[in-house]
Motif scaffolding. Structure first.
Motif, PDB file in Angstrom:
ATOM      1  N   UNK A 274       0.486  11.779   0.405  1.00 42.79           N
ATOM      2  CA  UNK A 274      -0.284  10.534   0.396  1.00 42.79           C
ATOM      3  C   UNK A 274       0.561   9.327   0.786  1.00 42.79           C
ATOM      4  N   UNK A 275       1.750   9.126   0.172  1.00 44.36           N
ATOM      5  CA  UNK A 275       2.534   7.946   0.582  1.00 44.36           C
ATOM      6  C   UNK A 275       3.012   8.010   2.015  1.00 44.36           C
ATOM      7  N   UNK A 276       3.190   9.220   2.542  1.00 45.97           N
ATOM      8  CA  UNK A 276       3.607   9.316   3.945  1.00 45.97           C
ATOM      9  C   UNK A 276       2.525   8.724   4.842  1.00 45.97           C
ATOM     10  N   UNK A 277       1.278   9.101   4.586  1.00 46.95           N
ATOM     11  CA  UNK A 277       0.170   8.535   5.360  1.00 46.95           C
ATOM     12  C   UNK A 277       0.024   7.034   5.082  1.00 46.95           C
TER      13      UNK A 277
ATOM     14  N   UNK B 101       2.340   4.901   4.126  1.00 45.86           N
ATOM     15  CA  UNK B 101       3.441   4.165   4.749  1.00 45.86           C
ATOM     16  C   UNK B 101       3.239   4.044   6.258  1.00 45.86           C
ATOM     17  N   UNK B 102       2.783   5.132   6.875  1.00 45.97           N
ATOM     18  CA  UNK B 102       2.576   5.120   8.322  1.00 45.97           C
ATOM     19  C   UNK B 102       1.512   4.111   8.722  1.00 45.97           C
ATOM     20  N   UNK B 103       0.341   4.185   8.074  1.00 47.26           N
ATOM     21  CA  UNK B 103      -0.751   3.289   8.433  1.00 47.26           C
ATOM     22  C   UNK B 103      -0.539   1.876   7.888  1.00 47.26           C
ATOM     23  N   UNK B 104       0.205   1.766   6.776  1.00 48.36           N
ATOM     24  CA  UNK B 104       0.549   0.433   6.275  1.00 48.36           C
ATOM     25  C   UNK B 104       1.439  -0.306   7.243  1.00 48.36           C
ATOM     26  N   UNK B 105       2.371   0.402   7.853  1.00 49.62           N
ATOM     27  CA  UNK B 105       3.224  -0.208   8.867  1.00 49.62           C
ATOM     28  C   UNK B 105       2.435  -0.541  10.122  1.00 49.62           C
ATOM     29  N   UNK B 106       1.457   0.324  10.448  1.00 51.00           N
ATOM     30  CA  UNK B 106       0.692   0.139  11.681  1.00 51.00           C
ATOM     31  C   UNK B 106      -0.294  -1.020  11.583  1.00 51.00           C
ATOM     32  N   UNK B 107      -1.008  -1.111  10.442  1.00 51.67           N
ATOM     33  CA  UNK B 107      -2.076  -2.105  10.313  1.00 51.67           C
ATOM     34  C   UNK B 107      -1.684  -3.338   9.485  1.00 51.67           C
ATOM     35  N   UNK B 108      -0.759  -3.179   8.541  1.00 50.56           N
ATOM     36  CA  UNK B 108      -0.396  -4.301   7.665  1.00 50.56           C
ATOM     37  C   UNK B 108       1.023  -4.787   7.880  1.00 50.56           C
TER      38      UNK B 108
ATOM     39  N   UNK C  31       3.766  -3.474   7.073  1.00 55.50           N
ATOM     40  CA  UNK C  31       4.662  -3.227   5.946  1.00 55.50           C
ATOM     41  C   UNK C  31       5.901  -2.493   6.445  1.00 55.50           C
ATOM     42  N   UNK C  32       7.078  -2.991   6.042  1.00 56.47           N
ATOM     43  CA  UNK C  32       8.349  -2.445   6.513  1.00 56.47           C
ATOM     44  C   UNK C  32       9.155  -1.956   5.318  1.00 56.47           C
ATOM     45  N   UNK C  33       9.753  -0.768   5.451  1.00 56.96           N
ATOM     46  CA  UNK C  33      10.592  -0.216   4.398  1.00 56.96           C
ATOM     47  C   UNK C  33      12.065  -0.392   4.753  1.00 56.96           C
TER      48      UNK C  33
ATOM     49  N   UNK D 116       0.828  -1.204   0.000  1.00 61.64           N
ATOM     50  CA  UNK D 116       0.000   0.000   0.000  1.00 61.64           C
ATOM     51  C   UNK D 116       0.865   1.258   0.000  1.00 61.64           C
ATOM     52  N   UNK D 117       1.872   1.298   0.888  1.00 59.60           N
ATOM     53  CA  UNK D 117       2.730   2.474   0.943  1.00 59.60           C
ATOM     54  C   UNK D 117       3.567   2.637  -0.296  1.00 59.60           C
ATOM     55  N   UNK D 118       4.165   1.546  -0.765  1.00 56.96           N
ATOM     56  CA  UNK D 118       5.007   1.589  -1.950  1.00 56.96           C
ATOM     57  C   UNK D 118       4.190   1.947  -3.187  1.00 56.96           C
TER      58      UNK D 118
END
Length: 369
Positions: free
Chosen positions: A272-275, A277-284, A286-288, A100-102
């Motif tokens: 948009x990607x900042x949000x 990435x933040x919520x993708x890491x929190x809920x899914x 996802x790690x960068x 999602x973030x990527x």
């Protein structure tokens, strides 16, 4: 109410301006979470058509006029094809094969295309700092979107084989996100032409419906079991993406795009990607990688440079102009008495130091006192 993107003062105006990008980023996370339980084209259609109906209902309650001329419907249909069917279709298909973030970062490379098109078609001035900010944005997106192996290989002086590179890129889904980005960029520019013939809010609602129906048609032909495996949380995620990520976000964005500076507005898309990435890491979870986080930092720098380009330019101009103005004042003073040397910038000039040559009658009058 008109809110110019180049002159934001009210806290409410700032929140409204940022809201579409927050909603899009979080909607990407919601869509990614429900993807395993549905199909991409069906999800894209669900995100558009119900949202379009909601926008039309709201616009009707606000008393906004319906499109009437053939030119209005033609532009809305083209708008629906590009920003509705193509954008959402590429986005949903690409989201299957990327995070999602990527994926959000790849889509948000579109401000560069918007800046180029806006400068060419509308004469919007980008300036040195704007171009520098766009460059940072593209560099940041490249660091986030391209595989780390590519970047490290290039830094180490190695070479990439074309077949391996293209195969890896196509399998990852980033190329679909770039196509979605280009579609969104063209759609952002098209809204200026659409609003010449139709109300921007009405046009936004109709373009969602007209653009979403082909996605449902293609889903019926190519996909199966679109909603069988969707649970309650999945329907809630789709509802959030439809109501907040489409109806409200699109309504606000294209309202601003119809009246504000497209380059400044589009540059906020980097939020948009900042949000996401933040919520993708929190809920899914996802790690960068560290390299991708460097890219995120560069996108934040790009947002500041693009949106503050006029302020930065004015401040620098005032700094460099101030010594020139002082020098000009000194030359005026020196011209009144050529025998006096020209003052440098460190000297201060007072009224008592300015020589005044009195006319003869005035001098005689003073001497008689």
């Amino acid at each position: 109410m008109q809110i110019k993107t180049t002159n934001i003062q009210s806290p409410l105006a700032v929140l409204l301006l940022i809201a579409p990008f927050f909603l899009w980023g979080t909607a990407m996370v919601a869509m990614k979470g429900v993807i395993p339980h549905t199909t991409p084209l069906f999800m894209a259609g669900v995100r558009l058509v119900p949202a379009g109906v909601l926008v039309l209902v709201a616009a009707t309650m606000m008393g906004r006029p319906q499109p009437k001329s053939w030119a209005a419907w033609l532009w809305i249909s083209l708008f629906a094809l590009v920003d509705g069917a193509l954008f959402q279709g590429f986005l949903a298909e690409g989201l299957v094969r990327t995070g999602a973030g990527l994926g959000s970062v790849m889509i948000d490379s579109q401000p560069l295309a918007v800046a180029l098109l806006s400068g060419l078609l509308f004469g919007e001035v980008i300036g040195l700092w704007g171009w520098l900010g766009l460059g940072f944005g593209v560099l940041g997106i490249s660091l986030i979107g391209l595989p780390d192996q590519w970047i490290f290989t290039l830094f180490q002086g190695g070479s990439l084989t074309l077949d391996m590179s293209l195969q890896q890129l196509f399998q990852s889904g980033e190329w679909l996100m770039l196509l979605a980005s280009l579609s969104m960029a063209v759609g952002t520019v098209m809204i200026r032409y659409v609003t010449r013939y139709a109300d921007p809010v009405m046009a936004t609602g109709w373009h969602m419906i007209i653009g979403g129906l082909p996605l449902f048609g293609l889903s019926g032909i190519w996909e199966s079991q679109q909603w069988v495996n969707i649970d309650v949380s999945g329907w809630a995620a789709l509802a959030y993406s439809t109501l907040f990520g489409s109806a409200i976000a699109y309504g606000l964005f294209f309202y601003f795009a119809s009246s504000g500076n497209l380059t400044s507005l589009s540059s906020l898309t980097f939020l948009t990607p900042v949000f996401a990435l933040l919520f993708g890491n929190l809920f899914l979870s996802e790690v960068l990688s560290p390299l991708q986080w460097v890219g995120v930092s560069l996108t934040l720098v790009s947002i500041y440079l693009i949106n503050q380009r006029e302020v930065i330019s004015q401040k620098l101009q005032s700094i460099f102009q101030q010594p020139a103005e002082i020098e000009s004042q000194n030359r005026v003073v020196a011209s009144m008495n050529p025998s006096e040397p020209i003052l440098d910038n460190s000297d201060s000039v007072t009224l008592a130091q300015i020589p005044v040559k009195l006319q003869e009658p005035e001098a005689e009058m003073l001497s008689n006192r």
